[in-house]
Design an enzyme around this catalytic site. Structure first.
Site, short mmCIF file in Angstrom:
data_model
loop_
_atom_site.label_atom_id
_atom_site.label_comp_id
_atom_site.label_asym_id
_atom_site.label_seq_id
_atom_site.Cartn_x
_atom_site.Cartn_y
_atom_site.Cartn_z
NE ARG A 1 58.65 115.07 32.19
CZ ARG A 1 59.84 115.25 31.64
NH1 ARG A 1 60.40 114.28 30.96
NH2 ARG A 1 60.48 116.40 31.77
CG HIS B 1 64.12 110.26 32.66
ND1 HIS B 1 63.17 110.90 33.42
CD2 HIS B 1 64.14 110.93 31.48
CE1 HIS B 1 62.64 111.90 32.74
NE2 HIS B 1 63.22 111.94 31.55
CD GLU C 1 62.03 109.41 36.05
OE1 GLU C 1 62.65 110.38 35.58
OE2 GLU C 1 61.49 108.52 35.33
#
Length: 315
Positions: free
Chosen positions: A234, A281, A263
């Site tokens: 994270r 991601h 993001e």
């Protein structure tokens, strides 16, 4: 019998949307223009929330659903769910561990290899004619036989270690205590000391208030000018300002990052740095794993409403 009302916080792939709609009365929060008004309207009927790890469920959302019984998270991370609000009301929370472990570990190691060997830059070197005009691509660094540190030896951290062993890499790890199954790995209690002995530092910690910015200025400085930071956990685990400063000044050699604060609107300074590999991601981003994640979300919801034990409870 009436279908249970659930709040769907964000979109899922079509293969998950269809069975979700068949089993439940789904209220699509992400489609609502006025989300506050939408929650005020449907909140009193909601018994479950289906969300994603990046979206979570805020206290305001939870408070708007007085009949809420369970939150099922599509993803392993649940730090975006207000756990204190859930515990206070006895609301169950589930996630989707295990099914995404291998894919996330694969990507972490792939990013290390890609950045260490300059794969993206080398491809551009060929395609833009530099190979013909300038000759051999600049030399990069060896991966095999070097030293790696893993910050957080949970499921994903351990899977990364198993892959690194194939490269004859000397592996150390950091966590609250030594792990019995960490055969052949060195335990180091201090993240700064772990970084100091590492060429590659993998961040594989679950995010929490306790781990926020655990990779800060001291850890980054210890990793040093030849070190590489790889984050597949994270963004909150890393102090991004300290990271950017170190990358820009050369105090840190390089970074491979799959997660970012804010993001997808990441800090644009990352986009101008030649020593950074950025990814969107997508650690769990394979068809097989995403299907398994969606199935586990539904299986947890179905188990709850059938009065059966949850398959993967957080609590």
């Amino acid at each position: 019998m009436a279908k249970p009302d659930i709040l769907q916080v964000g979109p899922y792939p079509a293969w998950d949307e269809e069975p979700l709609n068949e089993a439940f009365q789904v209220h699509r929060y992400f489609d609502a223009t006025d989300k506050d008004a939408f929650l005020k309207e449907v909140g009193p009927r909601i018994r479950a929330i289906a969300t994603r790890g990046d979206l979570g469920a805020s206290r305001a959302m939870i408070d708007a659903c007085p009949q809420l019984e369970v939150i099922s998270v599509y993803g392993v991370g649940f730090d975006a769910v207000d756990l204190a609000a859930c515990r206070a009301r006895g609301i169950h929370v589930t996630n989707t561990p295990d099914v995404l472990t291998n894919d996330v570990a694969d990507l972490g190691v792939a990013m290390m290899l890609c950045l260490a060997r300059g794969v993206i830059g080398a491809e551009s070197w060929v395609k833009d004619g530099s190979w013909v005009e300038k000759g051999t691509y600049p030399l990069k660094r060896q991966v095999s036989g070097r030293r790696a540190g893993i910050l957080g030896l949970g499921r994903i951290g351990f899977a990364i270690a198993q892959r690194l062993k194939g490269f004859d890499i000397d592996i150390a790890y950091c966590g609250p205590s030594p792990k019995e199954h960490a055969k052949g790995m060195t335990y180091i209690a201090d993240p700064v000391a772990l970084a100091e002995r590492s060429d590659f530092l993998f961040v594989a910690l679950a995010a929490s208030a306790a781990t926020r910015h655990i990779v800060g200025r001291e850890v980054i400085a210890a990793l040093g000018t030849d070190g590489m930071l790889i984050n597949i956990s994270r963004a909150s685990n890393i102090d991004e300002e300290a990271l950017l400063e170190a990358l820009e000044s050369g105090a840190l050699g390089s970074a491979a990052l799959d997660v970012f604060e804010g993001e997808p609107k990441l800090n644009r300074r990352f986009l101008t740095l030649p020593n950074v590999l950025v990814q969107p991601h997508h650690g769990s981003g394979t068809i097989e794993t995403r299907k398994a994640m969606g199935q586990l979300v539904r299986d947890n919801l179905n188990a709850h409403f059938a009065g059966q034990p949850l398959l993967t409870p957080v609590f």
